[in-house]
Design a protein around this motif. Structure first.
Motif, short mmCIF file in Angstrom:
data_model
loop_
_atom_site.label_atom_id
_atom_site.label_comp_id
_atom_site.label_asym_id
_atom_site.label_seq_id
_atom_site.Cartn_x
_atom_site.Cartn_y
_atom_site.Cartn_z
N PHE A 117 -46.75 -23.30 37.97
CA PHE A 117 -47.28 -24.17 36.93
C PHE A 117 -46.19 -24.93 36.20
N GLN A 118 -44.98 -24.35 36.12
CA GLN A 118 -43.89 -24.99 35.38
C GLN A 118 -43.50 -26.34 35.97
N TRP A 119 -43.75 -26.54 37.27
CA TRP A 119 -43.40 -27.79 37.92
C TRP A 119 -44.33 -28.93 37.53
N VAL A 120 -45.48 -28.60 36.95
CA VAL A 120 -46.41 -29.65 36.49
C VAL A 120 -46.61 -29.58 34.98
N ASN A 121 -45.79 -28.79 34.31
CA ASN A 121 -45.89 -28.62 32.86
C ASN A 121 -44.92 -29.58 32.18
N PRO A 122 -45.43 -30.63 31.51
CA PRO A 122 -44.50 -31.61 30.91
C PRO A 122 -43.59 -31.02 29.85
N LYS A 123 -44.08 -30.02 29.11
CA LYS A 123 -43.22 -29.41 28.08
C LYS A 123 -42.07 -28.66 28.73
N ALA A 124 -42.32 -28.00 29.86
CA ALA A 124 -41.24 -27.29 30.56
C ALA A 124 -40.19 -28.28 31.05
#
Length: 200
Positions: A117-124
């Motif tokens: 999910f981190q690869w599509v999480n803009p905040k990450a």
């Protein structure tokens, strides 16, 4: 890293991992629905996914910053503007969410789902790009990257776990507009304080 930069990095990590975002909202719902133990794969998946993203960003952005010092300055300005924007979004008047807006999920995320999910999480992405641009030295990329990764692990895990452990209580607490505003103003001040390295 000098002490003042380490303190600024610590403040940055606390603010970025401790304030509302996609990961924390999902952990909030997971804690309310499934408890802490069943959410551990989700918590560790977020941590490992962010570490992988950090390294991936460093491999690309770090080389560009070494080759093009002007790009380093431009990126720092853009990161500063992004931090100011995030601080503004924290101090905007908050709205109390209706009870019907509560997130419900069928099962907790798995380790792999949370990591991916981190690869599509803009905040990450914003966290990792800002951390690399602000707190790394192109001449000592590996050591500064290791410090950033360590801070995200030792500070980030307790911060995101807090959302899971006290999700239901925190949700009720932040539904009070005055308390939510005080919390957000405090986080905004810490976020602006994390800009110190950009101003040097």
């Amino acid at each position: 890293m000098p002490l003042e930069q380490l303190l600024a990095l610590a403040g940055f990590v606390v603010v970025m991992t401790g304030t509302p975002g996609p990961n924390n909202m999902m952990l909030l719902a997971s804690g309310a629905n499934f408890g802490f133990r069943r959410s551990l794969p989700h918590i560790f998946g977020i941590t490992v996914g962010c570490q992988i993203l950090l390294v991936a960003v460093a491999l690309g952005i770090g080389q560009l910053l070494s080759l093009y010092p002007l790009l380093d300055s431009v990126l720092k300005v853009l990161c500063g503007l992004a931090l100011i924007y995030l601080a503004w979004t924290l101090v905007r008047p908050t709205k109390v969410l209706p009870a019907s807006g509560e997130v419900k999920v069928a099962r907790p995320l798995t380790f792999l789902q949370a990591a991916m999910f981190q690869w599509v999480n803009p905040k990450a992405w914003l966290m990792m790009i800002t951390a690399i641009a602000t707190y790394t030295e192109p001449t000592a990329m590996l050591s500064s990257l290791a410090v950033i990764a360590l801070f995200f692990a030792i500070i980030g895990i307790p911060c995101i776990s807090t959302w899971n452990l006290f999700g239901a209580t925190l949700r009720v607490f932040l539904q009070d507009t005055r308390r939510a505003r005080l919390f957000n103003v405090t986080m905004a001040v810490l976020l602006l304080g994390s800009m110190y390295p950009l101003l040097r």
